[in-house]
Every structure is written in C-alpha cells, then in structure tokens.
Write a protein that holds these residues in place. Structure first.
Motif, mmCIF file in Angstrom:
data_model
loop_
_atom_site.group_PDB
_atom_site.id
_atom_site.type_symbol
_atom_site.label_atom_id
_atom_site.label_comp_id
_atom_site.label_asym_id
_atom_site.label_seq_id
_atom_site.Cartn_x
_atom_site.Cartn_y
_atom_site.Cartn_z
ATOM 1 N N SER A 1 0.828 -1.209 0.000
ATOM 2 C CA SER A 1 0.000 0.000 0.000
ATOM 3 C C SER A 1 0.865 1.263 0.000
ATOM 4 O O SER A 1 0.598 2.215 -0.744
ATOM 5 N N THR B 1 1.071 4.064 -2.997
ATOM 6 C CA THR B 1 0.872 5.491 -2.740
ATOM 7 C C THR B 1 2.032 6.303 -3.320
ATOM 8 O O THR B 1 1.826 7.356 -3.939
ATOM 9 N N GLU C 1 1.560 6.522 -7.004
ATOM 10 C CA GLU C 1 0.528 7.506 -7.360
ATOM 11 C C GLU C 1 1.083 8.928 -7.274
ATOM 12 O O GLU C 1 0.771 9.777 -8.119
#
Length: 154
Positions: free
Chosen positions: A100, A104, A107
């Motif tokens: 995760s 992130t 992104e």
C-alpha cells in the motif's frame, strides 16, 4: 540607410527569439529527462511490489550490497518489510501495508509526471508561438528588403 539599420534591429530581435526558443528546447529536454527518471522509479516500485507479493517467509533472495555485489539471504518474516517513506525516513510494514505504501508512492509519482507533462505542453505552446513570431519577423524583414531594393532600383 535607416532601413538597413531597422533590419539590423530586426536581426537582433530574431537572435533574441532564437535564443529563447533554444532555452525552451533545453527546458523541454530537461522535463523529458525528469519524466524518464520518474518512470524508472515507478518501474522499481512495480518490481518491489511484485517481489513483496510473490515472496514468502523462508524464501531465499539475493540482496544487493552495492557495487554490483549481492549476498544470498533467507526471508525470516515477510511481514517485516522496511519501506522508505521519503525525507530519509523508513518504516517497518507488514506485507500488505508495504504494498500500500509503495502504491501510494507510485501515485505520487504519477501526479508529478502529470504536472511535468502539463508544464512541457505549456512550454511547447510558448515555443510554437515564438516560432510563429520569428517567421512573421522574417517575412517582414524580407518585405522590407524587397521594398528597399525596389526603392534603390528606381
């Protein structure tokens, strides 16, 4: 004679516009290089995510030591993944948390790439406008030279 001086001034403007265009071309090149660097980081993150999702506790891996040297190691616990958070900070995460965190980061890189692509588009638009301006200046110079030639021929 004065017409020739005006043409020289136009030449100076042309030179200035040409320099501005060259600077913009360099800026576009720098943006492209930065985008490429960020995409390489994204690829590294993808590879890390794939490794984290694929590996299990007890798996044997080769750990880079630097200088193209590696050491074979066994993963004791896949739920103890240390992930860089940026700014010189790292945190230990369990497997899903590590993935995760990396997604992130990816992104964030996507956002940065989008910003750079927008900046590049703006610079390219400015560059096109300057190129059109340079063409117009060149045409005006040609017209002035032709008019001057006609006047001298009379």
């Amino acid at each position: 004679m004065m017409g020739g001086g005006g043409g020289g001034g136009g030449g100076g403007q042309m030179q200035q516009v040409a320099q501005e265009i060259e600077q913009m071309e360099q800026e576009v090149e720098a943006i492209d290089e930065e985008i490429e660097r960020l995409r390489e980081k994204q690829t590294d993150i993808d590879e890390a995510i794939e490794a984290i999702e694929t590996l299990d506790s007890g798996s044997t891996v080769q750990v880079p030591l630097g200088g193209d040297a590696y050491i074979r190691a066994t993963i004791e616990d896949i739920d103890e993944v240390v992930v860089s958070l940026g700014g010189g900070y790292s945190a230990e995460r369990e497997q899903d948390g590590a993935v995760s965190t990396l997604e992130t980061k990816k992104e964030t890189l996507d956002d940065h790439i989008s910003d750079l692509q927008e900046e590049k588009a703006e610079v390219e638009t400015e560059m096109e406008e300057l190129e059109q301006q340079a063409q117009q200046m060149q045409q005006q110079q040609m017209q002035q030279m032709m008019q001057q030639q006609e006047q001298e021929d009379e």
